[in-house]
Write an enzyme that holds these catalytic residues in place. Structure first.
Site, PDB file in Angstrom:
ATOM      1  N   GLU A 153     -72.026  73.814 -51.493  1.00  0.00           N
ATOM      2  CA  GLU A 153     -73.432  74.158 -51.744  1.00  0.00           C
ATOM      3  C   GLU A 153     -74.304  72.898 -51.815  1.00  0.00           C
ATOM      4  O   GLU A 153     -75.449  72.892 -51.339  1.00  0.00           O
ATOM      5  CB  GLU A 153     -73.544  74.980 -53.027  1.00  0.00           C
ATOM      6  CG  GLU A 153     -72.918  76.363 -52.876  1.00  0.00           C
ATOM      7  CD  GLU A 153     -72.920  77.160 -54.161  1.00  0.00           C
ATOM      8  OE1 GLU A 153     -73.575  78.213 -54.205  1.00  0.00           O
ATOM      9  OE2 GLU A 153     -72.259  76.718 -55.130  1.00  0.00           O
ATOM     10  N   GLY A 205     -69.170  74.658 -55.197  1.00  0.00           N
ATOM     11  CA  GLY A 205     -70.421  73.957 -55.442  1.00  0.00           C
ATOM     12  C   GLY A 205     -70.569  72.696 -54.614  1.00  0.00           C
ATOM     13  O   GLY A 205     -71.686  72.272 -54.320  1.00  0.00           O
ATOM     14  N   GLU A 234     -65.598  81.193 -54.210  1.00  0.00           N
ATOM     15  CA  GLU A 234     -65.961  81.780 -55.500  1.00  0.00           C
ATOM     16  C   GLU A 234     -65.426  83.197 -55.683  1.00  0.00           C
ATOM     17  O   GLU A 234     -64.976  83.569 -56.778  1.00  0.00           O
ATOM     18  CB  GLU A 234     -67.486  81.765 -55.669  1.00  0.00           C
ATOM     19  CG  GLU A 234     -68.059  80.425 -56.103  1.00  0.00           C
ATOM     20  CD  GLU A 234     -68.286  79.469 -54.938  1.00  0.00           C
ATOM     21  OE1 GLU A 234     -68.896  78.415 -55.142  1.00  0.00           O
ATOM     22  OE2 GLU A 234     -67.839  79.776 -53.815  1.00  0.00           O
ATOM     23  N   ALA A 292     -67.858  72.766 -59.347  1.00  0.00           N
ATOM     24  CA  ALA A 292     -67.947  72.630 -60.804  1.00  0.00           C
ATOM     25  C   ALA A 292     -66.611  72.199 -61.389  1.00  0.00           C
ATOM     26  O   ALA A 292     -65.551  72.658 -60.958  1.00  0.00           O
ATOM     27  CB  ALA A 292     -68.379  73.960 -61.421  1.00  0.00           C
TER      28      ALA A 292
END
Length: 257
Positions: free
Chosen positions: A111, A108, A131, A65
Site C-alpha cells: 500500500e 501495508g 490481508e 504493519a
C-alpha cells in the site's frame, strides 16, 4: 539509528530509507513518525523536487504493519494525523515520489508503494495484499488504489485471494514502471528521478496534480483543474526559461520558481 533516514543523493533528489532490516522494515511507531517527518521535510524544501522511498537490506521493501506492535496494543502508534497509516498513505504531497522496491512489498508495504507516484522494482521483488488471509482488509489504500492501477478483474483477484505477484508480472500489468537486476532498484529509481528533474519541476508538479485526480473527478472538472495549473505555471520564471532555452539552443536551467 533513526527508523527512517533522509539523504540528498543527487541534485534535487532525496532518498528516504526505512531502516528496520531485522523486522523486514515493518511499520512501527518510529517508522510512521519518521515517514511523516520525511514527507513534510521534502514538501517544504524548495530544492527537493523528487523523492525515492526504499527499505534497507534488500530482503523487504516493507512487510506492512509490525504485528508485534499490533498484538501489544500499540496499533494507534502506526498512524499519524496527517499521513494516517505509516505516516504516509494519506499525506498531501506535491513532490514526486518513486518507490524503489527490493524483495517483499507486502500488505501495508504494498500500500505504501502504491501510494507513490511510480515504482521501480528489482526482479526479486514480490507484491501482495494478503490481508484477507488473516481476516483483515487492505484499508490503507490497497482496496481502491490497486483497481485503479491494473485491470479491474485482476485487481479483484489479487485482493480476494491474497496471492503474490512478481515484479515481472507487475510490470506487464503496468503498476511497476521498470524492473531492474537484484540490488539495482535504488540506483535506477534515482536515475529515474534525475530524468524527471530534467523537466520544469513546477510544470511536472502541476501536471501530476491533475493526473492524480483522474479517477476522482468528471472531465469538465479535470479540464478546469488543468487550466488552473497552467495559469500557475505561466506566472513562474521557468515558464519563460523553457522557450528561451529552446531558441538559444541550450539546456534549460530550471529554478522551480
Amino acid at each position: 539509528m533513526d527508523a527512517v533516514t533522509v539523504e540528498i543523493v543527487a541534485p534535487h533528489v532525496a532518498l528516504i530509507t526505512i531502516r528496520r532490516r531485522d523486522a523486514r522494515n515493518a511499520v512501527n511507531g518510529a517508522v510512521a513518525a519518521g515517514l511523516d517527518r520525511a514527507v513534510k521535510a521534502v514538501e517544504v524544501d524548495p530544492d527537493l523536487w523528487t523523492a525515492v522511498l526504499t527499505g534497507e537490506g534488500g530482503v523487504a521493501f516493507c512487510a506492512g504493519a509490525d504485528l508485534k506492535e499490533v498484538s501489544a496494543g500499540r496499533m494507534q502508534d502506526l498512524y499519524t494525523t496527517d499521513g494516517q497509516f505509516a505516516g504516509f498513505v494519506k499525506h498531501h504531497r506535491t513532490k514526486i515520489w518513486i518507490a524503489a522496491v527490493e524483495g517483499f512489498a507486502m500488505a501495508g508495504g504494498f500500500e505504501i508503494a502504491l501510494t507513490c507516484d511510480m515504482i521501480v522494482a528489482s526482479e526479486s521483488s514480490v507484491f501482495s495484499l494478503p490481508e484477507v488471509t488473516r481476516g483483515l482488509i487492505a484499508a490503507a489504500g490497497g482496496v481502491y488504489r490497486l483497481p485503479r492501477a491494473i485491470p479491474r478483474a485482476l485487481a479483484f483477484e489479487l485482493i480476494a485471494t491474497g496471492d503474490r505477484i512478481s515484479a515481472a508480472r507487475a510490470a506487464e500489468l503496468g503498476f511497476v514502471n521498470k524492473v531492474t537486476a537484484a540490488g539495482d532498484a535504488v540506483a535506477e529509481a534515482i536515475a529515474f528521478a534525475e530524468r524527471i528533474n530534467q523537466n520544469a519541476p513546477i510544470a511536472v508538479r502541476e501536471s501530476l496534480a491533475v493526473a492524480r485526480r483522474a479517477y476522482d473527478m468528471a472531465d469538465d472538472d479535470l479540464f478546469a483543474l488543468g487550466l488552473q495549473g497552467q495559469d500557475r505555471v505561466m506566472t513562474t520564471e521557468d515558464f519563460a526559461e523553457g522557450p528561451r532555452a529552446f531558441v538559444e539552443k541550450r539546456a534549460p536551467q530550471w529554478k522551480a520558481r
